[in-house]
Write a protein that holds these residues in place. Sequence first.
Motif, PDB file in Angstrom:
ATOM      1  N   LYS A  11     -54.300  20.840  -5.263  1.00 60.39           N
ATOM      2  CA  LYS A  11     -53.131  20.540  -6.083  1.00 60.39           C
ATOM      3  C   LYS A  11     -52.387  21.828  -6.361  1.00 60.39           C
ATOM      4  O   LYS A  11     -52.990  22.850  -6.681  1.00 60.39           O
ATOM      5  CB  LYS A  11     -53.554  19.886  -7.395  1.00 60.39           C
ATOM      6  N   LEU A  12     -51.066  21.762  -6.220  1.00 57.33           N
ATOM      7  CA  LEU A  12     -50.184  22.884  -6.542  1.00 57.33           C
ATOM      8  C   LEU A  12     -49.225  22.426  -7.628  1.00 57.33           C
ATOM      9  O   LEU A  12     -48.838  21.257  -7.675  1.00 57.33           O
ATOM     10  CB  LEU A  12     -49.358  23.298  -5.326  1.00 57.33           C
ATOM     11  N   VAL A  13     -48.825  23.346  -8.469  1.00 56.65           N
ATOM     12  CA  VAL A  13     -47.809  23.068  -9.468  1.00 56.65           C
ATOM     13  C   VAL A  13     -46.698  24.083  -9.262  1.00 56.65           C
ATOM     14  O   VAL A  13     -46.927  25.284  -9.312  1.00 56.65           O
ATOM     15  CB  VAL A  13     -48.373  23.170 -10.905  1.00 56.65           C
ATOM     16  N   VAL A  14     -45.488  23.582  -9.010  1.00 56.89           N
ATOM     17  CA  VAL A  14     -44.317  24.437  -8.856  1.00 56.89           C
ATOM     18  C   VAL A  14     -43.574  24.372 -10.178  1.00 56.89           C
ATOM     19  O   VAL A  14     -43.042  23.324 -10.549  1.00 56.89           O
ATOM     20  CB  VAL A  14     -43.430  23.974  -7.685  1.00 56.89           C
ATOM     21  N   GLU A  15     -43.540  25.480 -10.886  1.00 54.18           N
ATOM     22  CA  GLU A  15     -42.982  25.493 -12.237  1.00 54.18           C
ATOM     23  C   GLU A  15     -41.508  25.838 -12.288  1.00 54.18           C
ATOM     24  O   GLU A  15     -40.878  25.681 -13.320  1.00 54.18           O
ATOM     25  CB  GLU A  15     -43.777  26.461 -13.118  1.00 54.18           C
ATOM     26  N   THR A  16     -40.958  26.320 -11.212  1.00 57.56           N
ATOM     27  CA  THR A  16     -39.537  26.681 -11.197  1.00 57.56           C
ATOM     28  C   THR A  16     -38.793  25.759 -10.243  1.00 57.56           C
ATOM     29  O   THR A  16     -39.395  25.094  -9.410  1.00 57.56           O
ATOM     30  CB  THR A  16     -39.341  28.136 -10.739  1.00 57.56           C
ATOM     31  N   LYS A  17     -37.480  25.758 -10.371  1.00 57.54           N
ATOM     32  CA  LYS A  17     -36.669  24.954  -9.472  1.00 57.54           C
ATOM     33  C   LYS A  17     -36.766  25.552  -8.078  1.00 57.54           C
ATOM     34  O   LYS A  17     -36.552  26.745  -7.895  1.00 57.54           O
ATOM     35  CB  LYS A  17     -35.224  24.948  -9.956  1.00 57.54           C
ATOM     36  N   ALA A  18     -37.132  24.717  -7.104  1.00 54.19           N
ATOM     37  CA  ALA A  18     -37.292  25.198  -5.742  1.00 54.19           C
ATOM     38  C   ALA A  18     -36.964  24.070  -4.773  1.00 54.19           C
ATOM     39  O   ALA A  18     -37.090  22.899  -5.110  1.00 54.19           O
ATOM     40  CB  ALA A  18     -38.728  25.682  -5.514  1.00 54.19           C
ATOM     41  N   ARG A  19     -36.563  24.445  -3.582  1.00 54.84           N
ATOM     42  CA  ARG A  19     -36.303  23.465  -2.534  1.00 54.84           C
ATOM     43  C   ARG A  19     -37.596  23.264  -1.768  1.00 54.84           C
ATOM     44  O   ARG A  19     -38.137  24.216  -1.209  1.00 54.84           O
ATOM     45  CB  ARG A  19     -35.174  23.940  -1.637  1.00 54.84           C
ATOM     46  N   ILE A  20     -38.059  22.022  -1.757  1.00 50.65           N
ATOM     47  CA  ILE A  20     -39.377  21.715  -1.212  1.00 50.65           C
ATOM     48  C   ILE A  20     -39.278  20.591  -0.196  1.00 50.65           C
ATOM     49  O   ILE A  20     -38.614  19.588  -0.438  1.00 50.65           O
ATOM     50  CB  ILE A  20     -40.334  21.301  -2.354  1.00 50.65           C
ATOM     51  N   LEU A  21     -39.936  20.769   0.942  1.00 53.53           N
ATOM     52  CA  LEU A  21     -40.092  19.706   1.936  1.00 53.53           C
ATOM     53  C   LEU A  21     -41.563  19.598   2.301  1.00 53.53           C
ATOM     54  O   LEU A  21     -42.179  20.591   2.692  1.00 53.53           O
ATOM     55  CB  LEU A  21     -39.281  19.996   3.206  1.00 53.53           C
ATOM     56  N   ARG A  22     -42.095  18.394   2.170  1.00 50.85           N
ATOM     57  CA  ARG A  22     -43.470  18.143   2.591  1.00 50.85           C
ATOM     58  C   ARG A  22     -43.506  17.979   4.106  1.00 50.85           C
ATOM     59  O   ARG A  22     -42.493  17.677   4.737  1.00 50.85           O
ATOM     60  CB  ARG A  22     -44.006  16.880   1.917  1.00 50.85           C
ATOM     61  N   GLN A  23     -44.665  18.144   4.692  1.00 47.49           N
ATOM     62  CA  GLN A  23     -44.825  18.034   6.134  1.00 47.49           C
ATOM     63  C   GLN A  23     -44.314  16.688   6.640  1.00 47.49           C
ATOM     64  O   GLN A  23     -43.682  16.615   7.696  1.00 47.49           O
ATOM     65  CB  GLN A  23     -46.295  18.221   6.503  1.00 47.49           C
ATOM     66  N   SER A  24     -44.540  15.620   5.888  1.00 43.36           N
ATOM     67  CA  SER A  24     -44.108  14.288   6.319  1.00 43.36           C
ATOM     68  C   SER A  24     -42.587  14.151   6.342  1.00 43.36           C
ATOM     69  O   SER A  24     -42.055  13.250   6.987  1.00 43.36           O
ATOM     70  CB  SER A  24     -44.712  13.226   5.398  1.00 43.36           C
ATOM     71  N   GLU A  25     -41.860  15.034   5.659  1.00 47.43           N
ATOM     72  CA  GLU A  25     -40.401  14.976   5.608  1.00 47.43           C
ATOM     73  C   GLU A  25     -39.735  15.879   6.648  1.00 47.43           C
ATOM     74  O   GLU A  25     -38.525  15.847   6.799  1.00 47.43           O
ATOM     75  CB  GLU A  25     -39.901  15.414   4.227  1.00 47.43           C
ATOM     76  N   ILE A  26     -40.522  16.679   7.330  1.00 48.62           N
ATOM     77  CA  ILE A  26     -39.979  17.693   8.235  1.00 48.62           C
ATOM     78  C   ILE A  26     -39.947  17.176   9.667  1.00 48.62           C
ATOM     79  O   ILE A  26     -40.922  16.634  10.174  1.00 48.62           O
ATOM     80  CB  ILE A  26     -40.834  18.982   8.175  1.00 48.62           C
ATOM     81  N   LEU A  27     -38.801  17.355  10.310  1.00 50.76           N
ATOM     82  CA  LEU A  27     -38.681  17.089  11.738  1.00 50.76           C
ATOM     83  C   LEU A  27     -38.665  18.448  12.430  1.00 50.76           C
ATOM     84  O   LEU A  27     -37.699  19.204  12.296  1.00 50.76           O
ATOM     85  CB  LEU A  27     -37.395  16.318  12.053  1.00 50.76           C
ATOM     86  N   PRO A  28     -39.742  18.790  13.154  1.00 51.15           N
ATOM     87  CA  PRO A  28     -39.754  20.083  13.841  1.00 51.15           C
ATOM     88  C   PRO A  28     -38.637  20.156  14.880  1.00 51.15           C
ATOM     89  O   PRO A  28     -38.311  19.171  15.540  1.00 51.15           O
ATOM     90  CB  PRO A  28     -41.127  20.114  14.535  1.00 51.15           C
ATOM     91  N   GLU A  29     -38.061  21.327  15.016  1.00 55.65           N
ATOM     92  CA  GLU A  29     -36.930  21.517  15.919  1.00 55.65           C
ATOM     93  C   GLU A  29     -37.257  21.122  17.353  1.00 55.65           C
ATOM     94  O   GLU A  29     -36.435  20.525  18.043  1.00 55.65           O
ATOM     95  CB  GLU A  29     -36.471  22.973  15.858  1.00 55.65           C
ATOM     96  N   HIS A  30     -38.474  21.407  17.809  1.00 57.20           N
ATOM     97  CA  HIS A  30     -38.837  21.085  19.193  1.00 57.20           C
ATOM     98  C   HIS A  30     -38.980  19.569  19.424  1.00 57.20           C
ATOM     99  O   HIS A  30     -39.015  19.121  20.557  1.00 57.20           O
ATOM    100  CB  HIS A  30     -40.123  21.819  19.605  1.00 57.20           C
ATOM    101  N   GLU A  31     -39.037  18.783  18.342  1.00 59.67           N
ATOM    102  CA  GLU A  31     -39.115  17.329  18.470  1.00 59.67           C
ATOM    103  C   GLU A  31     -37.747  16.654  18.331  1.00 59.67           C
ATOM    104  O   GLU A  31     -37.647  15.435  18.426  1.00 59.67           O
ATOM    105  CB  GLU A  31     -40.078  16.754  17.430  1.00 59.67           C
ATOM    106  N   ALA A  32     -36.708  17.438  18.109  1.00 60.65           N
ATOM    107  CA  ALA A  32     -35.357  16.891  17.941  1.00 60.65           C
ATOM    108  C   ALA A  32     -34.777  16.576  19.312  1.00 60.65           C
ATOM    109  O   ALA A  32     -34.282  17.459  20.007  1.00 60.65           O
ATOM    110  CB  ALA A  32     -34.481  17.880  17.184  1.00 60.65           C
ATOM    111  N   VAL A  33     -34.832  15.296  19.683  1.00 66.04           N
ATOM    112  CA  VAL A  33     -34.405  14.861  21.008  1.00 66.04           C
ATOM    113  C   VAL A  33     -32.993  14.303  20.986  1.00 66.04           C
ATOM    114  O   VAL A  33     -32.187  14.611  21.854  1.00 66.04           O
ATOM    115  CB  VAL A  33     -35.394  13.798  21.556  1.00 66.04           C
TER     116      VAL A  33
END
Length: 181
Positions: free
Chosen positions: A77-99
């Motif tokens: 478990k992580l706690v991010v206490e400040t405002k930050a831009r976050i993307l989980r692995q499930s939300e990321i489309l790797p560039e090499h998979e962009a067809v």
Amino acid sequence: CCSCCADRNNDEAGRWPAGLPGGDGNLAALFYDPLTLLAQRLGGKETTMALKIELKANERVIIGEHAIVNASDRRIKLVVETKARILRQSEILPEHEAVTVCDRLQVVLQRMYLARDPAPHQADFLRIAGEIVAAVPRFGPRIAEISGHILAGELYPALKGARALREEEAKLLALARAATA
């Protein structure tokens, strides 16, 4: 001790010590309404709640421009206490998979969302958005909606719009394949 001390202690029970910054002197506020107390301590400035993230074994999360990987064999478990831009692995489309063209649009929006300065990626966004509208004019309103989010500085909703556009594109491609089969 004596009854005099007992009376004084009872009067001060549950009170925030005078002279300390923050709070209105009510110690209970710390336990029952910590966000109000925090807002008072920050002089009424807008506050945000901490974000709790649970990562599976070997799962990745991107926070700002930093990739973090859970290198253990169990959840953490992580706690991010400040405002930050976050993307989980499930939300990321790797560039090499962009067809497809909509895949490429999502990759550009990911870069914009995570970058400190998204401006350098705007030209790529406009070029790819133009390609999409030229190929599928009915996607124009969706592209306009995404552009509106970008202009308003709402990059996460723009990214969500790109994901929805990819889903629509996948349906159209599946229909096209079925029609030619």
